[in-house]
Design a protein around this motif. Sequence first.
Motif, PDB file in Angstrom:
ATOM      1  N   UNK A 225       0.832  -1.217   0.000  1.00 48.01           N
ATOM      2  CA  UNK A 225       0.000   0.000   0.000  1.00 48.01           C
ATOM      3  C   UNK A 225       0.864   1.264   0.000  1.00 48.01           C
ATOM      4  N   UNK A 226       1.821   1.319   0.908  1.00 48.90           N
ATOM      5  CA  UNK A 226       2.558   2.585   1.086  1.00 48.90           C
ATOM      6  C   UNK A 226       3.600   2.807  -0.001  1.00 48.90           C
ATOM      7  N   UNK A 227       4.239   1.750  -0.480  1.00 45.66           N
ATOM      8  CA  UNK A 227       5.220   1.966  -1.566  1.00 45.66           C
ATOM      9  C   UNK A 227       4.498   2.373  -2.857  1.00 45.66           C
ATOM     10  N   UNK A 228       3.298   1.822  -3.091  1.00 45.23           N
ATOM     11  CA  UNK A 228       2.532   2.250  -4.282  1.00 45.23           C
ATOM     12  C   UNK A 228       2.122   3.706  -4.131  1.00 45.23           C
ATOM     13  N   UNK A 229       1.583   4.049  -2.943  1.00 47.84           N
ATOM     14  CA  UNK A 229       1.115   5.427  -2.697  1.00 47.84           C
ATOM     15  C   UNK A 229       2.231   6.447  -2.864  1.00 47.84           C
ATOM     16  N   UNK A 235       5.406  10.578  -8.621  1.00 47.52           N
ATOM     17  CA  UNK A 235       5.036  10.815 -10.028  1.00 47.52           C
ATOM     18  C   UNK A 235       4.285  12.142 -10.150  1.00 47.52           C
ATOM     19  N   UNK A 236       3.292  12.332  -9.279  1.00 41.70           N
ATOM     20  CA  UNK A 236       2.470  13.552  -9.348  1.00 41.70           C
ATOM     21  C   UNK A 236       3.315  14.793  -9.089  1.00 41.70           C
ATOM     22  N   UNK A 237       4.191  14.705  -8.096  1.00 39.72           N
ATOM     23  CA  UNK A 237       5.057  15.846  -7.746  1.00 39.72           C
ATOM     24  C   UNK A 237       5.882  16.298  -8.955  1.00 39.72           C
ATOM     25  N   UNK A 238       6.260  15.328  -9.793  1.00 38.56           N
ATOM     26  CA  UNK A 238       7.091  15.642 -10.957  1.00 38.56           C
ATOM     27  C   UNK A 238       6.293  15.721 -12.251  1.00 38.56           C
ATOM     28  N   UNK A 239       4.968  15.743 -12.110  1.00 36.38           N
ATOM     29  CA  UNK A 239       4.093  15.898 -13.278  1.00 36.38           C
ATOM     30  C   UNK A 239       4.248  14.777 -14.290  1.00 36.38           C
ATOM     31  N   UNK A 314       9.554   0.569  11.808  1.00 30.86           N
ATOM     32  CA  UNK A 314       9.257   1.925  12.303  1.00 30.86           C
ATOM     33  C   UNK A 314       7.771   2.117  12.581  1.00 30.86           C
ATOM     34  N   UNK A 315       6.926   1.985  11.593  1.00 33.17           N
ATOM     35  CA  UNK A 315       7.262   1.885  10.180  1.00 33.17           C
ATOM     36  C   UNK A 315       7.844   3.184   9.636  1.00 33.17           C
ATOM     37  N   UNK A 316       8.780   3.048   8.714  1.00 33.28           N
ATOM     38  CA  UNK A 316       9.276   4.182   7.951  1.00 33.28           C
ATOM     39  C   UNK A 316       9.013   3.869   6.491  1.00 33.28           C
ATOM     40  N   UNK A 317       8.763   4.888   5.701  1.00 32.92           N
ATOM     41  CA  UNK A 317       8.682   4.660   4.258  1.00 32.92           C
ATOM     42  C   UNK A 317       8.995   5.959   3.523  1.00 32.92           C
ATOM     43  N   UNK A 318       9.155   5.833   2.225  1.00 35.17           N
ATOM     44  CA  UNK A 318       9.494   7.018   1.449  1.00 35.17           C
ATOM     45  C   UNK A 318       9.876   6.642   0.037  1.00 35.17           C
ATOM     46  N   UNK A 319      10.246   7.657  -0.735  1.00 32.91           N
ATOM     47  CA  UNK A 319      10.675   7.417  -2.117  1.00 32.91           C
ATOM     48  C   UNK A 319      11.590   8.542  -2.564  1.00 32.91           C
ATOM     49  N   UNK A 320      12.441   8.218  -3.513  1.00 30.35           N
ATOM     50  CA  UNK A 320      13.271   9.232  -4.176  1.00 30.35           C
ATOM     51  C   UNK A 320      13.002   9.126  -5.672  1.00 30.35           C
ATOM     52  N   UNK A 321      12.836  10.293  -6.315  1.00 29.64           N
ATOM     53  CA  UNK A 321      12.653  10.332  -7.771  1.00 29.64           C
ATOM     54  C   UNK A 321      13.882  11.010  -8.361  1.00 29.64           C
TER      55      UNK A 321
END
Length: 324
Positions: A225-229, A235-239, A314-321
């Motif tokens: 759920x969280x990695x997809x979100x 994606x949205x942040x970078x249009x 943690x839970x911890x989650x995140x992403x880098x683009x």
Amino acid sequence: MIARSLIAGCGASLPPRVVTNDDLAKTVETNDEWITRRTGIRQRHIADEGMLTSHLATEAAQAALKDAAERSGVAPEDIGFVIVATTTPDNIFPATAVRVQAALGVGGFAFDVQAVCSGFVYALSIADNFIKNGQAKAGLVIGADTLSRIVDWQDRGTCVLFADGAGAVVLSATDKDNPRGILSTHLYSDGSFYDLLYVDGGPSSTESSGKIRMNGREVYRHAVQRMSEVTQEALEKNGMTPAELDWLVPHQANLRIMEACAERLSFPIEKVATAVTHHANTSAATIPLALAEMASDGRLKEGDMVIAPALGGGLTWGAAAFRW
Ligand code: UT7
């Protein structure tokens, strides 16, 4: 403010000893069929006694520095910081990063980041901000773990999943007109899920350093759920739409988690990194290890658009683009 930090080089290090699923089946009640079907994992690298997290981190960093010098002209003298994301430091203190700094003979400052399997994404985000703020013109971001040291080798629900390794990238400041580099990072945590994945020890609570405890099904659910979100958010942040993405390089915990994320994003599985099959889950190291492997075998090309999501204890989650 400098607009962007470029991934100028990358490198990896894996312990030489390979442990297959059949090897594990000799010591715990499991089998190759179960592990492969439920996780995609076929083998993992395990560090021999005496091989420390800092050794793997140093070797990965040396490879990244060599690559950065060759590809991007970044010299070791340019390095202003060393950040090691790890859950398995050599010692409680000082930070593993300072040992790596000394072994590399680089200047600046060094510290560790603890965000378990999201550690590399957290460290990359911190490093990106140092560079954007002009606090350093280049630095090392390393994900390194020897999870084998904190695995309960009698618990078949976890011991088949975790392994050892390190991956590193060199970040360097780049012109704001450069289309390549880190475009955005997205970090989250929710400590109310502490007991889904934790180590049952530590200096302030017990005398031993403890072992990994995990509610696998719940972590699995959150991971999908969280990695997809968070990928969608990046994606949205970078249009961008998923079609504009060249690679999804998720934290490598379980092939089924990555397949489920790809399905949710309507993204082709062929464009998802799947190093988990031969590296297993090396915690903070999985993403940079996968990147280094894909760069060295030519899959990852200059200018490719990548999103790297992660979820961990943690839970911890995140992403880098970023654009490679
Ligand atoms: O880095 C982030 C943290 N980690 C993760 O993201 C991992 C997230 N979780 C997972 O990947 C999966 O939940 C696991 C791979 C850990 C487990 O897969 P599962 O499909 O959720 O299996 P399960 O835990 O529901 O267990 C199913 C059965 C159980 O037997 P019973 O109770 O149905 O008789 C387990 O005891 O499989 C059994 N089992 C095993 N059998 C053989 C659990 N581990 C093993 C094993 N070998 N290694």
